[in-house]
Design a protein around this motif. Structure first.
Motif, mmCIF file in Angstrom:
data_model
loop_
_atom_site.group_PDB
_atom_site.id
_atom_site.type_symbol
_atom_site.label_atom_id
_atom_site.label_comp_id
_atom_site.label_asym_id
_atom_site.label_seq_id
_atom_site.Cartn_x
_atom_site.Cartn_y
_atom_site.Cartn_z
ATOM 1 N N VAL A 1 138.570 21.657 63.087
ATOM 2 C CA VAL A 1 138.157 21.308 61.733
ATOM 3 C C VAL A 1 139.380 20.802 60.975
ATOM 4 O O VAL A 1 140.409 21.479 60.914
ATOM 5 C CB VAL A 1 137.557 22.532 60.999
ATOM 6 C CG1 VAL A 1 137.151 22.146 59.585
ATOM 7 C CG2 VAL A 1 136.374 23.083 61.776
ATOM 8 N N ALA B 1 138.374 28.145 59.022
ATOM 9 C CA ALA B 1 138.041 27.561 60.323
ATOM 10 C C ALA B 1 137.588 28.641 61.306
ATOM 11 O O ALA B 1 136.622 28.448 62.059
ATOM 12 C CB ALA B 1 139.243 26.810 60.879
ATOM 13 N N ALA C 1 134.772 17.253 60.432
ATOM 14 C CA ALA C 1 134.574 18.029 61.664
ATOM 15 C C ALA C 1 133.395 17.479 62.445
ATOM 16 O O ALA C 1 132.623 16.644 61.955
ATOM 17 C CB ALA C 1 134.330 19.505 61.322
ATOM 18 N N HIS D 1 135.360 23.550 68.175
ATOM 19 C CA HIS D 1 135.497 22.222 67.574
ATOM 20 C C HIS D 1 136.522 22.281 66.444
ATOM 21 O O HIS D 1 136.348 23.041 65.489
ATOM 22 C CB HIS D 1 134.156 21.735 67.035
ATOM 23 C CG HIS D 1 133.116 21.567 68.104
ATOM 24 N ND1 HIS D 1 133.170 20.570 69.045
ATOM 25 C CD2 HIS D 1 131.996 22.283 68.379
ATOM 26 C CE1 HIS D 1 132.130 20.659 69.853
ATOM 27 N NE2 HIS D 1 131.406 21.695 69.477
#
Length: 775
Positions: A210, A290, A229, A208
């Motif tokens: 960020v 991240a 996020a 995912h």
């Protein structure tokens, strides 16, 4: 602007000393007073009043609705505290939906403080004597963290769990007080990853993205980091921990979760108390934070999550120093690759120090090749690959470097195959043995080339044709190498027939120099990691490195000088490199000596076994090799039976333990049930020893960790435990170890001690074997 006054605070907290109220009001971030009503501030102040050097935190919980709580934490200020709290809350099954975090200022200002930073976070500085200090801990910096948490479906949060939370957090903060930051992070990771493993929903295979933005304009002393996020389990812990691992101090935070999206705002300062200003510094922090955040969710596959995260942080340090390429960043942004790294980086300090740290540039290329090629290279293919690399280099020092780089990279590949693909112990041992034989062969070729260029005798053609061979002993001879197994070898040369016309002293001197040169070619970075051991040669360390075949035959002889235990050790002798014909002659002599008609003193052997237990096992500990029922009892059961019966049964003339067990079964010297137990427990104990060695990086430290310790928990993980409760997994492993050691010891005693006493004094008469068919 602050609307609450110090007088109001004193009025709603009349029992508190004025110095406590004054200290709190003058030092708390002014924005705090704008976020909470007077009554709530009074509650916080009452909680802060309970703190002391032995009580570093206090918690208040208010149930808002079903499975939702407002949780207030007050505590002394420590570096890494916020991430520790977030991690522990997540480990308790609490999903953080909102949070407001405030910290005392560094400069007192009873009216309107002008600074808002935490440059000394984690150092617990003494406050200037602005206010009278009437109680321990009054002048220390403090924090007030207010969370809204939701209890996840798989968890409960009753009174017992609430008490556990307070007790565990207290212990963790006291450890932070003692500057044990890494130990705290490791413990929190263990608790968190164990909790994540209990969640029923499958983890996503997606990375995912960020969004991280920096703002240096709003606050005069802090950089504001805004994070947007997709929410994921323990997101707040993962990200705040990523910041603290990069040396970032968090003084204030605001957390908001809206459905699947999360918006976090952190007020931070850099490693040296300054704002985060430089473009490169921001980009490195953006990338590292991240990646660490995402890597945290791969820790479920790490045997030791704490080690994995620590090593990943060090790995990123090295990578960022050299400015990673787009290809490297792209590789790290794939979930399956982070999972592989978690398994490797969480395996041991030994694996990290021995390869991952030293050759970090090669890690990703090797892993990419490993992912593409699932086949085990054959011995000819591997040997050819090494020869090709060596042929490109002309100078000996360069060839030596290539040889050892090849060895280290192949060791890493074999380790990866074992850790990631779960190759069996026999497959792992054969792979290591094959590599060892290739390295020994090439080291011998290169060493002889060097000696032939410098030795005064080597210019003559007849010297070039003198046979020289290397025989393996121990685990190398048995094709049973494991993590950190010694490479035990003998150097043997021909000194008869074609060499009788040459001067004997000069021949011995030549091969002694060759053995010395050979030992300089193979590097062992740590003890036991491809460590060449030549101590089992005739006369031990007092003898020559290289011996003639005649000296070997005279020494290893019923009338020779070999000690009784050396006859047993020679069971494992096997030709591994050099002249094949000479190696086979040595093997034939091995059989004639080891399995001769000469009686073998079992009583003496049992006495020596008893001395091992007394001298090598510390009181109150379990040594998985030397304690009663340990690996030695299995190996000695097999070897004693080989020595006693081998003169009549050539099928027992094997260097491999498992093969010997099968032969003993076929001959009826052990029952089928005994054979099954010996085989299962031998493989189990070898795996156990490998699991201990890979984490410790030491071939000698084979003492079982204390019961219920963190080390025992991670040992169970390395042994393949998949229980949701990791402590239960450790208990099951301990129980299994004790059961196996008891039954192994029983077999050993039943075979070699008289049934009346079972004392270690005289041997039991052996049962007659079945007749062996064929040669």
């Amino acid at each position: 602007m602050t609307t609450i006054t110090q007088h109001q605070l004193q009025a709603i907290c009349p029992s508190l000393d004025a110095s406590v109220v004054m200290d709190f009001y003058g030092r708390m971030d002014p924005e705090y007073f704008e976020n909470f009503p007077l009554k709530t501030v009074g509650l916080h102040l009452e909680l802060l009043n309970t703190l002391s050097p032995t009580t570093p935190c206090a918690i208040h919980m208010h149930k808002k609705k079903i499975r939702t709580y407002d949780l207030t934490l007050v505590a002394y200020d420590y570096f890494s505290e916020f991430s520790t709290v977030c991690g522990l809350l997540s480990a308790c099954g609490l999903d953080i939906r909102e949070a407001s975090i405030f910290t005392y200022l560094d400069t007192p200002s009873p009216n309107k403080p002008s600074t808002r930073h935490r440059a000394s976070a984690g150092r617990n500085p003494s406050w200037p004597n602005t206010y009278p200090s009437r109680r321990p801990g009054l002048t220390r910096k403090k924090v007030v963290d207010v969370f809204q948490v939701h209890v996840l479906p798989e968890f409960t949060f009753d009174r017992v769990k609430q008490q556990y939370l307070l007790k565990e957090l207290t212990n963790l903060l006291l450890s932070l007080e003692a500057k044990q930051t890494r130990d705290v992070r490791s413990q929190v990771n263990r608790l968190l990853i164990e909790a994540l493993g209990k969640r029923k929903q499958p983890s996503s295979d997606l990375i995912h993205p960020v969004e991280i933005n920096f703002n240096n304009k709003v606050d005069p002393d802090n950089t504001i980091i805004d994070i947007h996020a997709t929410d994921s389990p323990a997101f707040l812990y993962a990200f705040s921990n990523a910041l603290t691992m990069r040396g970032i101090y968090i003084s204030k935070a605001k957390i908001e979760v809206d459905g699947p999206r999360v918006h976090d705002r952190f007020y931070v300062r850099g490693r040296h108390g300054q704002k985060i200003q430089g473009t490169q510094e921001k980009e490195e922090l953006r990338l590292a934070a991240a990646l660490i955040k995402e890597f945290t969710h791969s820790l479920l596959w790490a045997p030791d999550p704490g080690k994995a995260l620590h090593h990943f942080d060090l790995f990123l340090d090295q990578l960022l120093e050299e400015q990673p390429s787009k290809g490297q960043v792209s590789w790290l942004n794939k979930k399956e690759n982070l999972t592989i790294l978690a398994q490797l980086l969480g395996a041991s300090d030994f694996l990290w120090e021995d390869f991952l740290r030293r050759q970090h540039k090669n890690v990703m290329p090797i892993l990419q090749d490993f992912q593409k090629d699932s086949h085990h290279p054959t011995k000819p293919r591997l040997a050819s690959k090494l020869k090709t690399q060596l042929a490109k280099i002309k100078v000996p020092d360069g060839k030596k470097k290539i040889l050892n780089q090849f060895k280290d990279q192949e060791l890493f590949r074999i380790d990866m195959d074992h850790l990631l693909r779960g190759s069996s112990l026999p497959e792992f041992s054969v792979a290591l043995t094959t590599l060892a034989e290739i390295i020994l062969e090439q080291a011998l070729i290169q060493a002889r080339s060097v000696v032939n260029q410098t030795d005064p005798y080597a210019g003559k053609a007849e010297w070039q044709s003198i046979p020289f061979t290397i025989c393996g002993l121990g685990k190398l001879g048995g094709e049973e190498l494991g993590y950190a197994s010694d490479i035990e070898i003998l150097f043997i040369f021909e000194n008869s027939a074609t060499t009788t016309m040459l001067p004997q002293p000069e021949i011995s001197e030549y091969f002694e120099r060759l053995a010395q040169e050979f030992l300089r070619w193979i590097e062992a970075k740590q003890e036991g990691i491809f460590h060449i051991d030549v101590r089992l040669r005739p006369h031990g360390e007092k003898g020559h490195l290289a011996n003639s075949i005649e000296e070997i035959q005279q020494y290893y002889n019923p009338k020779g000088q070999a000690a009784k235990f050396e006859r047993q050790a020679l069971i494992k002798l096997r030709h591994v490199a050099g002249d094949v014909a000479l190696g086979k002659r040595v093997e034939r002599h091995r059989d004639s000596f080891v399995y001769s008609k000469e009686s073998w003193p079992l009583e003496t052997a049992l006495h020596l076994r008893e001395r091992q237990t007394q001298e090598l096992v510390a009181s109150g500990t379990i040594h998985v090799k030397y304690s009663p029922g340990g690996l030695i009892d299995i190996e000695y059961t097999v070897q004693y039976l080989q020595l006693i019966n081998g003169k009549d049964h050539p099928s027992l003339h094997t260097t491999n333990t498992i093969e010997a067990i099968y032969s003993l079964q076929r001959l009826g010297l052990i029952t089928m049930e005994e054979g099954k137990i010996l085989e299962e427990d031998y493989l189990f104990m070898r795996r156990l020893i490998d699991a201990l060695r890979i984490v410790r990086g030491n071939a000698q430290d084979l003492v079982l960790p204390p019961s219920s310790s963190e080390d025992m928990i991670f040992l169970a993980r390395r042994m393949g435990s998949t229980t949701e409760n990791w402590q239960e997994g450790a208990r099951l492993l301990e129980k299994d170890i004790h059961k196996r050691m008891r039954r192994t010891r029983t077999i050993f005693v039943e075979h070699f001690f008289p049934p009346a006493t079972k004392k270690h004094t005289s041997p039991k008469k052996q049962r007659p074997p079945r007749k062996e068919k064929g040669p």
